[in-house]
Design an enzyme around this catalytic site. Structure first.
Site, PDB file in Angstrom:
ATOM      1  CE  LYS A 146      -5.269  10.179   3.150  1.00 23.23           C
ATOM      2  NZ  LYS A 146      -6.231   9.174   2.160  1.00 23.23           N
ATOM      3  CG  HIS A 195      -1.710  -1.186   1.147  1.00 24.76           C
ATOM      4  ND1 HIS A 195      -3.235  -0.790   0.628  1.00 24.76           N
ATOM      5  CD2 HIS A 195      -1.853  -2.514   1.493  1.00 24.76           C
ATOM      6  CE1 HIS A 195      -3.949  -2.189   0.671  1.00 24.76           C
ATOM      7  NE2 HIS A 195      -3.118  -3.085   1.165  1.00 24.76           N
ATOM      8  CE  LYS A 242     -15.195   2.855   1.293  1.00 24.88           C
ATOM      9  NZ  LYS A 242     -14.577   2.727   2.597  1.00 24.88           N
ATOM     10  CB  THR A 282     -11.228   2.777  -0.627  1.00 25.75           C
ATOM     11  OG1 THR A 282     -10.691   3.111   0.674  1.00 25.75           O
ATOM     12  CG2 THR A 282     -10.201   1.725  -1.219  1.00 25.75           C
ATOM     13  CE  LYS A 297      -9.785  12.132   1.034  1.00 22.10           C
ATOM     14  NZ  LYS A 297      -9.769  11.050   0.006  1.00 22.10           N
ATOM     15  NE  ARG A 298      -6.017   8.793  10.537  1.00 19.43           N
ATOM     16  CZ  ARG A 298      -5.376   7.717  11.341  1.00 19.43           C
ATOM     17  NH1 ARG A 298      -5.784   6.716  11.645  1.00 19.43           N
ATOM     18  NH2 ARG A 298      -4.160   8.319  11.988  1.00 19.43           N
TER      19      ARG A 298
HETATM   20  N1  PLP Z   1     -11.466   5.947   6.983  1.00 19.96           N
HETATM   21  C1  PLP Z   1     -12.738   5.525   6.854  1.00 19.96           C
HETATM   22  C2  PLP Z   1     -13.558   5.226   8.189  1.00 19.96           C
HETATM   23  C3  PLP Z   1     -13.231   4.921   5.715  1.00 19.96           C
HETATM   24  O1  PLP Z   1     -14.385   4.637   5.777  1.00 19.96           O
HETATM   25  C4  PLP Z   1     -12.466   5.043   4.798  1.00 19.96           C
HETATM   26  C5  PLP Z   1     -12.989   4.630   3.386  1.00 19.96           C
HETATM   27  O2  PLP Z   1     -12.394   4.117   2.377  1.00 19.96           O
HETATM   28  C6  PLP Z   1     -11.324   5.661   4.668  1.00 19.96           C
HETATM   29  C7  PLP Z   1     -10.744   6.084   5.955  1.00 19.96           C
HETATM   30  C8  PLP Z   1     -10.179   5.675   3.584  1.00 19.96           C
HETATM   31  O3  PLP Z   1     -10.895   7.019   2.887  1.00 19.96           O
HETATM   32  P1  PLP Z   1      -9.710   7.571   1.638  1.00 19.96           P
HETATM   33  O4  PLP Z   1      -9.355   6.533   0.649  1.00 19.96           O
HETATM   34  O5  PLP Z   1     -10.463   8.748   0.983  1.00 19.96           O
HETATM   35  O6  PLP Z   1      -8.501   8.005   2.326  1.00 19.96           O
END
Ligand code: PLP
Length: 830
Positions: A572, A374, A681, A677, A566-567
């Site tokens: 980001k 990853h 969604k 990811t 997101k985190r």
């Molecule tokens: N944190 C949570 C609670 C999530 O549901 C998701 C969804 O994939 C993520 C983090 C990851 O998000 P991103 O891919 O936008 O960083």
């Protein structure tokens, strides 16, 4: 009584019973009330919502266990090749609604509860999140478990049952504070404690060489033993009877090494030492990108890996005695490099315990392991200091040295005396702190090395693992991530689910996501537009209520709900978002009334946790609140702009926020997000994406057409050259102005924000916020224009959902099954 006799008696008994648990409304009511009385131990005439939830959950759990038993009996009978998915993190979220939907008994439960005077949705809100993971990688593991069950694959998940999941984020005066997540305080109805399934896991000690039967061999004499106890979490598939198992290990004290203390009378210390064992599974590390070679983390990794492998080998040995058959029955998937100590452990077990010779054992290891990486940067890869590894797992260190020695010999045959290359590829990194490169260990062994999007695989091939790719190109594969439509549409957006099923004339898309493309045909249909817009408005209403409850900010449903959850990370670029908001605010402040009438009102929503020691990320959270304070209280602005920070972002919050979003932002500097990811969604839920051409966004653009999203910013291959330009690279005037506003204390906390401003100015700006700012604003303006034309917007929204099929984890899992694991479905008969 012999086992055969007992089995015959049980079969006879089963014949006398009515078979499976009944799912009609009366039976469900009876079961719920029985659980109120006998499990929760409350009077069936007097119980509250939480107790009702517990009883409901236990009655669902009974039905899960029924299928889970049947599935495992079936797997045992058929003895297929199984996939074992090893992950240090699983972000499961809530289980109730997902379970009843996958079991196909949601309506029956809703009806039963209505009869009892309860509302299913209200009770579902009583459930806490299982947050045993940080973010994308962990939620991916959860989505993949759902797909494995639904597609009938003989799969097991293995992980750690942390006592404390990811910290809870609370906000005090705009600053993040962390609180422990006591998620097990009120019990967990979704797990089954298996006290009889436990294994000793050993640490420390020494290695001796001995001669046994005329053969030299190594004997590890461990110094500490901890017991790993299994907690099973059934994962039901949708539209199938299969329910697979997620087995999480908890650490418990082992008696073996304490006996001496007891007998010497050191009773108190013996008890205290026993308690220490439990710390191994106590707490999840809350950092999602960097690992600092901590002893406890290494112990966590080895603890779950060792217990899982003992379990897997025990299962194999139940039916087989020859390890030549092991690769025909076992595939091991490593989710990132965290479980890669499993490679050394397999070698230790095969060589030291099963007495296989090294080459045979290595042949087996190489044919069972595959890894998904990853990370995007070589610096992000996990390393373990040799001293630490040698102390905690002395025999494993020797094994890794031996693997490395043989690897180097092999590499010399291909690359001769190219020592630079050999040292880059070595598993052992020499340097100030001599370390083991866990990624190189995985690459040396795994038959498949997966990237999580096409762009990411390119990065692995050309930068992170260039040398390995040149040697073994066939190992490298792309498995673009996906998310499950069961959780992210059916559970979280039931109105959208009904619309899709109605317009496609079938619910089959819930198992066969390719069908969702059929919506394209109706993308211009005014009737569909009306239903679509109503659905979005109702979801926005729910979100607006949630925002008001949490933050006291009232938002207008006519505004565009613009979301970045997101985190929080420098890469980001939540900071880019906030600086964009400041620019918007500044523009509004300088407008006359007639210009203001042309402004598209926005509600800018940001949510996410910062790792506790991550200063920049914490300052970003504070800046978001400082800007929100100013903007939301400015009468010149009113409903034209609102800024909201949603605290404690987790899976359940995502389930509420995503369906209510109009626009979602994915702003990583190109080349820094392996996949992402979250964007998938939003896509499934018909939210338009404003994104850089990074990670899976590139593939999303191919699926839905770049014209249906708002792409901006430097491309992956432009970023290195832009960085080279370094200090001479100036952002736009607009960028300089908004940063200056923060620097000058326009939002208060001047001193506190100074170092944050420094990260994007004065030749810093590693993540190119200044460079990308102008094109970011253009993309935002394009989003405004599109929103004004609601017909166009709705059409783009429908096309987003229609084009989301590729991003289902069902597709990802099919690819893994066929290209990496070599497994077949094993469907439990109804
Ligand atoms: N944190 C949570 C609670 C999530 O549901 C998701 C969804 O994939 C993520 C983090 C990851 O998000 P991103 O891919 O936008 O960083």
């Amino acid at each position: 009584m012999e086992f055969g006799d007992r089995k015959a008696k049980a079969e006879k008994m089963f014949g006398l019973m009515d078979g499976f648990l009944k799912n009609d409304s009366i039976s469900l009511q009876k079961d719920i009330l029985d659980h109120v009385e006998f499990t929760v131990a409350r009077s069936r005439f007097n119980f509250d919502d939480f107790e009702a939830y517990q009883a409901l959950a236990h009655s669902v759990r009974d039905r899960l266990i029924e299928r889970w038993h049947d599935t495992h009996l079936h797997f045992k009978k058929k003895d297929p090749k199984r996939i074992y998915f090893l992950s240090l993190e699983f972000l499961m979220g809530r289980s109730l609604t997902n379970s009843v939907i996958n079991l196909g008994i949601q309506d029956q439960y809703a009806d039963a509860l209505t009869q009892l005077g309860f509302d299913f949705e209200v009770l579902a809100e009583q459930e806490g999140d299982a947050a045993l993971g940080n973010g994308g990688l962990a939620r991916l593991a959860a989505c993949q478990m759902d797909s494995l069950a639904t597609l009938d694959y003989p799969a097991w998940g293995y992980g750690l049952r942390y006592q404390y999941g990811l910290f809870r984020q609370i906000i005090v005066d705009g600053f993040q504070h962390e609180q422990p997540d006591f998620w097990l305080n009120f019990g967990n109805p979704w797990e089954i404690e298996r006290v009889h399934v436990s294994y000793p896991v050993k640490f420390y000690g020494t290695v001796k060489e001995e001669v046994l039967n005329g053969k030299k061999c190594k004997i590890w004499i461990p110094g500490e033993s901890v017991e790993a106890v299994a907690y099973d979490n059934p994962i039901p598939g949708y539209g199938t009877r299969n329910a697979i198992n997620l087995r999480l290990w908890a650490a418990k004290p082992s008696d073996q090494y304490d006996m001496e203390s007891y007998t010497t009378g050191d009773y108190i210390n013996a008890i205290v030492n026993r308690q220490k064992a439990e710390t191994i599974s106590n707490v999840l590390y809350p950092d999602d990108r960097s690992y600092q070679g901590k002893e406890l983390r290494l112990k966590q990794q080895y603890f779950f890996v060792s217990a899982s492998l003992q379990d897997i080998i025990r299962r194999f040995k139940d039916l087989h005695s020859n390890f030549d058959e092991f690769p025909d029955k076992v595939a091991l998937q490593i989710n990132d490099t965290h479980p890669s100590i499993s490679i050394a452990e397999v070698m230790r077990v095969l060589v030291d315990e099963e007495n296989l010779n090294w080459s045979k054992a290595w042949g087996i290891a190489c044919s069972i392991f595959s890894v998904t990486i990853h990370a995007v940067q070589p610096e992000g890869l996990e390393k373990i200091p040799v001293d630490l590894l040698g102390s905690v797992l002395p025999r494993h260190l020797e094994i890794i040295y031996e693997i490395n020695h043989r690897l180097m010999e092999e590499l010399k045959k291909s690359f001769g005396q190219d020592y630079d290359r050999l040292s880059r590829m070595s598993i052992v990194e020499e340097g100030a702190v001599k370390s083991i490169r866990m990624a190189n260990l995985s690459l040396a062994c795994c038959h498949t090395v997966n990237g999580v999007s096409r762009v990411h695989l390119e990065t692995l091939k050309t930068r992170v693992f260039k040398d390995f790719y040149e040697l073994w190109p066939q190992k490298f594969q792309c498995k673009t991530n996906g998310v499950t439509q069961r959780r992210w549409i059916v559970v979280s957006n039931p109105s959208l689910c009904s619309i899709i099923s109605k317009w496609l004339g079938t619910e089959a898309w819930i198992r066969n996501i390719d069908l969702i493309a059929g919506l394209r045909e109706y993308a211009k249909d005014p009737d569909l537009h009306t239903e679509w817009k109503n659905m979005k408005r109702v979801n926005k209403m729910r979100l607006a209520e949630y925002i008001e409850t949490l933050t006291s900010v009232k938002v207008s449903l006519d505004a565009m709900f613009d979301v970045q959850i997101k985190r929080i990370h420098a890469y980001k670029r939540q900071l880019l978002n906030i600086l964009g908001i400041i620019h918007r605010y500044d523009c509004i402040k300088n407008m006359d009334e007639s210009d203001k009438r042309r402004v598209v009102p926005r509600v800018c929503i940001i949510g996410g946790k910062a790792a506790p020691g991550y200063e920049v990320a914490k300052k970003i959270i504070k800046l978001c609140h400082a800007v929100a304070d100013k903007v939301n209280n400015d009468p010149d602005v009113g409903d034209l702009l609102k800024v909201v920070f949603i605290p404690d972002y987790n899976v359940s919050v995502a389930e509420l926020v995503i369906p209510g979003s109009d626009l979602s932002q994915h702003l990583s500097t190109a080349g820094h997000e392996a996949s992402g990811t979250g964007c998938m969604k939003f896509l499934m839920n018909g939210c338009l994406l404003l994104a850089t051409a990074d990670g899976s966004a590139v593939e999303i653009a191919e699926e839905i057409g770049a014209a249906n999203m708002f792409l901006f910013g430097a491309k992956v291959d432009e970023v290195p050259a832009l960085r080279e330009k370094g200090t001479t690279l100036k952002g736009s005037l607009q960028f300089a102005r908004v940063v200056r506003m923060v620097r000058d204390g326009y939002f208060g906390f001047k001193d506190y924000f100074k170092s944050l401003c420094d990260t994007v100015e004065d030749g810093g700006d590693f993540y190119l916020l200044g460079y990308d700012f102008a094109s970011y604003l253009e993309a935002q303006a394009a989003a405004d224009r599109a929103f004004v034309d609601q017909v166009k917007w709705t059409q783009m929204s429908i096309l987003s959902t229609a084009g989301s099929g590729k991003f289902s984890s069902d597709r990802t899992i099919e690819e893994y099954a066929q290209q990496s694991w070599g497994i077949e479905p094993c469907k439990c008969p109804f």
